[in-house]
Structures are given as C-alpha cells and as structure tokens.
Motif scaffolding. Sequence first.
Motif, PDB file in Angstrom:
ATOM      1  N   GLY A 221       0.832  -1.189   0.000  1.00  0.00           N
ATOM      2  CA  GLY A 221       0.000   0.000   0.000  1.00  0.00           C
ATOM      3  C   GLY A 221       0.869   1.242   0.000  1.00  0.00           C
ATOM      4  N   TYR A 222       0.215   2.385  -0.009  1.00  0.00           N
ATOM      5  CA  TYR A 222       0.958   3.644  -0.004  1.00  0.00           C
ATOM      6  C   TYR A 222       1.379   4.007   1.420  1.00  0.00           C
ATOM      7  N   GLY A 223       2.640   4.373   1.563  1.00  0.00           N
ATOM      8  CA  GLY A 223       3.185   4.801   2.846  1.00  0.00           C
ATOM      9  C   GLY A 223       4.078   6.007   2.657  1.00  0.00           C
ATOM     10  N   TYR A 224       4.448   6.618   3.771  1.00  0.00           N
ATOM     11  CA  TYR A 224       5.308   7.804   3.732  1.00  0.00           C
ATOM     12  C   TYR A 224       6.603   7.508   4.463  1.00  0.00           C
ATOM     13  N   GLU A 225       7.717   7.771   3.796  1.00  0.00           N
ATOM     14  CA  GLU A 225       9.038   7.585   4.394  1.00  0.00           C
ATOM     15  C   GLU A 225       9.576   8.953   4.807  1.00  0.00           C
ATOM     16  N   SER A 226       9.530   9.242   6.101  1.00  0.00           N
ATOM     17  CA  SER A 226       9.927  10.563   6.579  1.00  0.00           C
ATOM     18  C   SER A 226      11.420  10.808   6.415  1.00  0.00           C
ATOM     19  N   ALA A 227      12.236   9.757   6.447  1.00  0.00           N
ATOM     20  CA  ALA A 227      13.686   9.939   6.345  1.00  0.00           C
ATOM     21  C   ALA A 227      14.080  10.564   5.009  1.00  0.00           C
ATOM     22  N   HIS A 228      13.321  10.256   3.944  1.00  0.00           N
ATOM     23  CA  HIS A 228      13.624  10.810   2.626  1.00  0.00           C
ATOM     24  C   HIS A 228      12.490  11.677   2.095  1.00  0.00           C
ATOM     25  N   SER A 229      11.509  11.969   2.958  1.00  0.00           N
ATOM     26  CA  SER A 229      10.390  12.848   2.597  1.00  0.00           C
ATOM     27  C   SER A 229       9.746  12.419   1.284  1.00  0.00           C
ATOM     28  N   ARG A 230       9.336  11.166   1.211  1.00  0.00           N
ATOM     29  CA  ARG A 230       8.743  10.663  -0.027  1.00  0.00           C
ATOM     30  C   ARG A 230       7.664   9.630   0.282  1.00  0.00           C
ATOM     31  N   TYR A 231       6.720   9.537  -0.644  1.00  0.00           N
ATOM     32  CA  TYR A 231       5.713   8.491  -0.583  1.00  0.00           C
ATOM     33  C   TYR A 231       6.188   7.297  -1.414  1.00  0.00           C
ATOM     34  N   TYR A 232       5.741   6.131  -1.056  1.00  0.00           N
ATOM     35  CA  TYR A 232       6.120   4.933  -1.795  1.00  0.00           C
ATOM     36  C   TYR A 232       4.942   3.966  -1.803  1.00  0.00           C
ATOM     37  N   TRP A 233       4.949   3.047  -2.756  1.00  0.00           N
ATOM     38  CA  TRP A 233       3.965   1.972  -2.782  1.00  0.00           C
ATOM     39  C   TRP A 233       4.699   0.668  -2.533  1.00  0.00           C
ATOM     40  N   GLY A 234       4.366   0.025  -1.441  1.00  0.00           N
ATOM     41  CA  GLY A 234       5.064  -1.201  -1.093  1.00  0.00           C
ATOM     42  C   GLY A 234       4.651  -1.682   0.283  1.00  0.00           C
ATOM     43  N   ALA A 235       5.580  -2.302   0.978  1.00  0.00           N
ATOM     44  CA  ALA A 235       5.341  -2.839   2.308  1.00  0.00           C
ATOM     45  C   ALA A 235       6.341  -2.238   3.286  1.00  0.00           C
ATOM     46  N   LYS A 236       6.035  -2.351   4.575  1.00  0.00           N
ATOM     47  CA  LYS A 236       6.919  -1.828   5.618  1.00  0.00           C
ATOM     48  C   LYS A 236       7.528  -3.010   6.368  1.00  0.00           C
ATOM     49  N   LEU A 237       8.863  -3.066   6.349  1.00  0.00           N
ATOM     50  CA  LEU A 237       9.582  -4.125   7.042  1.00  0.00           C
ATOM     51  C   LEU A 237      10.061  -3.592   8.386  1.00  0.00           C
ATOM     52  N   LEU A 238       9.652  -4.244   9.458  1.00  0.00           N
ATOM     53  CA  LEU A 238      10.095  -3.880  10.802  1.00  0.00           C
ATOM     54  C   LEU A 238      11.166  -4.875  11.238  1.00  0.00           C
ATOM     55  N   LEU A 239      12.309  -4.362  11.665  1.00  0.00           N
ATOM     56  CA  LEU A 239      13.437  -5.195  12.045  1.00  0.00           C
ATOM     57  C   LEU A 239      13.778  -5.013  13.515  1.00  0.00           C
ATOM     58  N   ILE A 240      14.124  -6.106  14.174  1.00  0.00           N
ATOM     59  CA  ILE A 240      14.672  -6.090  15.528  1.00  0.00           C
ATOM     60  C   ILE A 240      16.028  -6.777  15.442  1.00  0.00           C
ATOM     61  N   THR A 241      17.081  -6.067  15.778  1.00  0.00           N
ATOM     62  CA  THR A 241      18.430  -6.594  15.606  1.00  0.00           C
ATOM     63  C   THR A 241      19.261  -6.389  16.862  1.00  0.00           C
ATOM     64  N   THR A 242      20.368  -7.097  16.923  1.00  0.00           N
ATOM     65  CA  THR A 242      21.384  -6.847  17.942  1.00  0.00           C
ATOM     66  C   THR A 242      22.304  -5.743  17.431  1.00  0.00           C
ATOM     67  N   PRO A 243      23.140  -5.158  18.281  1.00  0.00           N
ATOM     68  CA  PRO A 243      24.047  -4.112  17.803  1.00  0.00           C
ATOM     69  C   PRO A 243      25.020  -4.576  16.718  1.00  0.00           C
TER      70      PRO A 243
END
Length: 300
Positions: free
Chosen positions: A137-159
């Motif tokens: 779906g459509y989402g907004y990426e604030s880091a690059h101030s742009r809209y995109y059509w796709g999915a959002k991947l949430l990551l949990i990582t170690t350092p």
Amino acid sequence: MDADLDILLIALYVELEDRIIPAHGTRRRGPGRPPTVTDAELVCLAVAQVLLRYNDEHHWLRAAASRVGHLFPRILRQSEYNERLKNAAPLMEAALRWLAERTPGSAEPLRLMDGTPIGCGQSKTTAQRSNLFGWAGYGYESAHSRYYWGAKLLLITTPDGTVTGFSLANPKLMGEREQTRQTLTSQPTNRPAAGSTVVTDKGLSGQGTEEFFTDLDLQLIRPARRDEKTPRPFPNWLRQRVEAIIWTLKNQLGLEHHNARVPAGLWTRIIQRLLALNAVIWHNWTIGAPTKRSLTAYDH
C-alpha cells in the motif's frame, strides 16, 4: 577458518543437514524419488545468490555453475528454483532464527528496532493491478520525505546486526505502533528476552506504547519529541548503527531489488536476504573476524 564464501556455504550446509532440518522436522518424507537438489543445498544456493549480488534468478542460475558449481554440481532450472525457494521459506526462516540464537551478540540484553520501506512498484497501474495489492500500500518515508507503494519491514536486531525479529505490513493499513504491537505479541520468537532494552525512534512515542513495553518487561529508549519538556537521554550512535544495518540489507544484499510479483515471492526474497545477513554474522563470530557485519570476503 577463513572468511571465505566456500567455507561459509560448507559450514551452513553442515548446520542445516545436521541440526536445523532435523530439529524443525522439515526433512522430506513420503513416496517418490528424492530431489536431485536437497533442501540444504537449495538454501545454500539462495544464500550464495544474495551474497554474490545476483538479484535476478535468471542471471544467477546462468552463473551459478561457474561461481559455485564446484560445491553444488546440480543446478535447478529457473521455474523449479523459484517454486522450491517459495516452499523453502519456512526452512529459511527457521535457519535464520537458529543462527541468531547461536550468535554471541544475541545474548546481550539490547535490541535495535527500526522500520524501512520495501518498494514494490512505481506506477499507478502497478498499484492497481499488481498481485501484491492488499499486501502492499501507499506509505510515507519521513527519512527521505517521499511516498512509496510497497510494504513496511520492521526489524529487531542486535548491535552487531543479527536479525532476531521481523515482520512485514501494509503501511496504509497498519502504522508503526500497531505493527510493533503485532510483531511482539503475535509471534513470541520476535520478542526480546524480558528485561531487555529496546532502542527505537520517536515514532513509538505515546503513553500507550510506553505502557505496552512495560507490560512486556522491556525498557523503551527513544529520542524526545519537540513538544516534550522532559529531556530523554538518547544514544545517537545506536540509531546510526541500525541505519547502517538497513543500508547493508538494501545496498549490499539487494533488499530493494527483490523483483517480487506475488506475496509469497516477496516474503521469500526478504527471508532470503535476512538469512544471508545472519549467516555472515554467525560465520564471522565463529572465525573471530574483527568486523561481524563485513561482507567483503563473501561477495566475489
């Protein structure tokens, strides 16, 4: 051992055959001839494809014989490779979690959490007709101030970059807070151990989110919003670390160049790249490499 692609693939193959596949009961059974390429070989070929930066399966299978043919003399055709890779997604997910549990960095009570967009199309026609409609779906990426059509991947990582939790969501249907709740509750394997500290961005601000993490016995550390008067000490270097991990996935492992057209293909290609990252970090820990997330020795 040395940091070498052949050695990594052999070590991963042994781990799959001797431990991961027997432990998860994913070994093939039943009548019929056994496949010419085993599941362990298939997963190793998938990891080699990502590390050698072949984002397209067609180009990879043409080059596989010359690149890794001395290790895997039997190479599948493209249609069979694609189909079996989708069926092997549960095995690859089990493998990346298995490697994460056996990586020393995962024992640390500190996790980094961040989301990143996975683009799935550029045109309006694609958004309307794609088989990924509903998943993307459509989402907004604030880091690059742009809209995109796709999915959002949430990551949990170690350092050190080991992926210990992940989820995929439609950004139009599920915001960052809701995706975080679903990730930590619907699949317990994604949840850090009780007493862990989770470092994230200011998108998870709010009393409800703070209470949610407290109920899970997790400490949430995030930067303060502009309208908050109480200062919140925040380790900016850890935010830079998780951004570097995402950069590795996107620019070195081809996360944005997945070429997926259907939901199963998208999920498989994301799992494939997360497994490749965990395999490298696991192997670098095993051989005592100074930089655990370095891919330089494996991409040629």
